[in-house]
Design a protein around this motif. Structure first.
Motif, short mmCIF file in Angstrom:
data_model
loop_
_atom_site.label_atom_id
_atom_site.label_comp_id
_atom_site.label_asym_id
_atom_site.label_seq_id
_atom_site.Cartn_x
_atom_site.Cartn_y
_atom_site.Cartn_z
N ILE A 124 78.68 5.21 66.66
CA ILE A 124 77.45 5.43 65.64
C ILE A 124 76.79 6.79 66.14
CG2 ILE A 124 75.11 4.57 65.08
CD1 ILE A 124 76.34 1.61 65.68
N PHE A 125 76.90 7.30 67.31
CA PHE A 125 76.13 8.23 67.79
C PHE A 125 77.05 9.43 67.26
CE2 PHE A 125 76.01 11.97 70.57
CZ PHE A 125 74.70 12.21 70.59
N ALA A 126 78.44 9.25 67.20
CA ALA A 126 79.17 10.33 66.81
C ALA A 126 78.92 10.93 65.34
CB ALA A 126 80.83 9.95 67.04
N VAL A 127 78.83 9.89 64.59
CA VAL A 127 78.72 10.11 63.02
C VAL A 127 77.30 10.00 62.44
CG1 VAL A 127 81.10 9.15 62.73
CG2 VAL A 127 79.16 7.68 62.18
N TYR A 128 76.35 9.71 63.19
CA TYR A 128 74.84 9.49 62.79
C TYR A 128 74.69 10.77 62.09
CZ TYR A 128 71.03 6.38 63.37
OH TYR A 128 70.10 5.24 63.38
N PRO A 129 74.27 10.72 60.64
CA PRO A 129 74.23 12.03 59.79
C PRO A 129 72.45 12.50 59.68
CG PRO A 129 74.36 10.01 58.42
CD PRO A 129 74.43 9.52 59.91
N ASN A 130 71.89 11.74 60.20
CA ASN A 130 70.29 12.17 60.09
C ASN A 130 69.85 13.57 61.04
OD1 ASN A 130 70.20 11.16 62.91
ND2 ASN A 130 68.38 9.81 62.20
N HIS A 131 70.80 14.17 61.73
CA HIS A 131 70.16 15.46 62.36
C HIS A 131 71.44 16.36 62.33
CE1 HIS A 131 73.22 14.48 66.03
NE2 HIS A 131 72.96 13.19 65.46
N ALA A 355 67.64 13.85 69.25
CA ALA A 355 67.34 13.01 70.40
C ALA A 355 67.00 11.66 70.23
CB ALA A 355 66.20 13.55 71.27
N GLY A 356 66.64 11.33 69.06
CA GLY A 356 66.11 9.82 68.94
C GLY A 356 67.55 9.12 68.60
N THR A 357 68.75 9.80 68.12
CA THR A 357 69.78 9.09 67.85
C THR A 357 70.57 8.45 69.04
OG1 THR A 357 71.22 11.11 68.11
CG2 THR A 357 70.38 10.36 65.94
N VAL A 358 70.22 8.78 70.25
CA VAL A 358 70.63 8.44 71.48
C VAL A 358 70.26 6.76 71.64
CG1 VAL A 358 70.79 8.37 73.85
CG2 VAL A 358 70.80 10.63 72.73
#
Length: 458
Positions: A124-131, A355-358
């Motif tokens: 999920i972290f690898a592809v999270y597109p919000n940043h 940072a929030g994606t972590v």
């Protein structure tokens, strides 16, 4: 695979590497410089000679970069190695991104001993597109500092279990290096004690809190020193340099956290809709089969993860409160900033979500594993849907930044051919500020720096 624990670390790491490259690496050879990047190059090219010391001195003109002192070497070494080869900088950015994903996965897996949970969180972290800006805009080194942070987490857990000072000091030094390169990672310090406690309890230590907190003393001192340096010392020593003044307004703070929840959840749907509109506008229909393929890959990855196995766990209380604290802390600097930043997902300022994606990835993975206990198909479909939507957004965004670079170079080349010799006033009109959310020339100082670099005029 009968259990998430059957997913070996090498196999999981290989799948995460492929996933990260597929999401962010396809457009790397055709990307270049954007916005602040041009100013950096202009500073380096003003150096009297191309030695590393001269480049570092030119980059830190007027003490502007002392707020992030390791930026001086981080960026200057890259110019010393790569010059104007934009693809090389972008390739290094991808390497840092891969390192961050793999090291976070290793830290999460060590702490929780739940292979499925750690794998899903890392995917999920690898592809999270919000940043997305952090994947393309070289001036935002989040991938590098996320890798340093993950390395610090691994050392911190070793310090908590062994009681030795060397790994604790190593963790503090890595964390300090990350903060002094890009301070967005500073609030994530709250996650490290939680991971250490979880790691010790998984190892049969009921008194986990004491050794975990004791091992975090060097880390806490490093974090406090970084805060003092950036918030108290630098504004006094270099008043003309960077600063991040703090302030408090209750209404604005509530708005920031409300927007932050949106950026981590429904904002992804808004991004997907916006990406679909841009894809239709530019005729990028080949992205559609890719999105379908990503959904199929999501189902395969879900089954390989072992998240449906009876023994798959959600991480326990330490995982959950650590993740929630990390997510909230990551947005706290924005909420407490005296500046007018507000989190969103649509342009280069979406770097505020990085940072929030972590913590967000950890919470999302826990929710999926918990849901799989009673509704396996629903959990699998949700993961596959997230992966496919994120891949589509990442690809559309990558194409947009490639298109922006091509437009920038065409405009600059045309001006260089037509500009008269000697001093000249040049006005730019008819060029869009953005291409499908990717910045072209946002401000006159960006264009001015780019033009002087391109034409080699001072």
């Amino acid at each position: 695979m009968n259990s998430g624990r059957d997913l070996s670390l090498p196999a999981a790491s290989l799948m995460l590497l492929i996933l990260t490259v597929a999401a962010h690496g396809l457009f790397v050879p055709w990307k270049g410089f954007y916005m602040d990047d041009w100013r950096f190059i202009r500073l380096w090219e003003s150096a009297p000679e191309r030695t590393l010391s001269a480049l570092m001195s030119a980059f830190n003109v007027d003490g502007f970069c002392w707020y992030r002192p390791l930026d001086i070497s981080y960026f200057s070494v890259q110019y010393w190695l790569f010059g104007r080869a934009g693809w090389a900088y972008q390739s290094l950015q991808l390497v840092f991104n891969i390192a961050a994903v793999l090291l976070l996965h290793a830290a999460w897996r060590r702490a929780s001993e739940e292979a499925a949970l750690a794998f899903l969180a890392a995917a999920i972290f690898a592809v999270y597109p919000n940043h997305s800006a952090t994947q393309h805009w070289l001036s935002v080194p989040f991938a590098a500092v996320a890798a340093l942070f993950a390395g610090a987490c691994l050392l911190q857990m070793s310090a908590a279990r062994s009681g030795h000072s060397a790994p604790a000091l190593g963790a503090a030094l890595l964390f300090a290096a990350a903060v002094l390169t890009y301070e967005a990672v500073l609030p994530l310090a709250v996650l490290m004690p939680a991971l250490s406690v979880l790691y010790l309890r998984r190892g049969g230590r009921p008194d986990a809190w004491r050794p975990a907190l004791r091992s975090c003393v060097p880390l806490a001192l490093a974090a406090l020193a970084a805060v003092f340096y950036q918030q108290a010392l630098i504004p006094r020593l270099f008043p003309l340099g960077q600063s991040r003044p703090m302030g408090f307004d209750l209404v604005r703070t509530l708005k920031v956290f409300g927007r932050s929840i949106e950026c981590s959840t429904s904002g992804i749907i808004a991004l997907a809709a916006d990406s679909a509109r841009h894809a239709a506008e530019y005729g990028l229909w080949p992205l559609l089969p890719g999105v379908v393929l990503a959904a199929a890959a999501g189902i395969w990855l879900w089954r390989r993860s072992g998240a449906e196995a009876p023994g798959a766990g959600c991480g326990g209380p330490q995982w959950l409160w650590g993740a929630a604290a990390a997510w909230a802390a990551a947005y706290s600097p924005v909420a407490l900033s005296a500046q007018s930043y507000m989190p969103h997902v649509f342009d280069e300022q979406n770097r505020l979500n990085a940072a929030g994606t972590v913590g967000g990835s950890m919470l999302a993975a826990s929710a999926l594993v918990f849901l799989a206990r009673t509704k396996r198909r629903t959990a699998a479909v949700l993961f596959a849907l997230f992966l496919s939507l994120s891949a589509g957004i990442d690809w559309m965004t990558g194409w947009a930044w490639v298109r922006s670079w091509a437009l920038q170079t065409r405009v600059l080349s045309d001006i260089a051919r037509q500009a008269p010799a000697g001093a000249a006033d040049i006005f730019l009109s008819g060029v869009p500020e953005t291409v499908a959310r990717a910045a072209v020339f946002h401000a006159d100082w960006e264009f001015d720096s780019a033009l002087k670099v391109w034409t080699r005029r001072s």
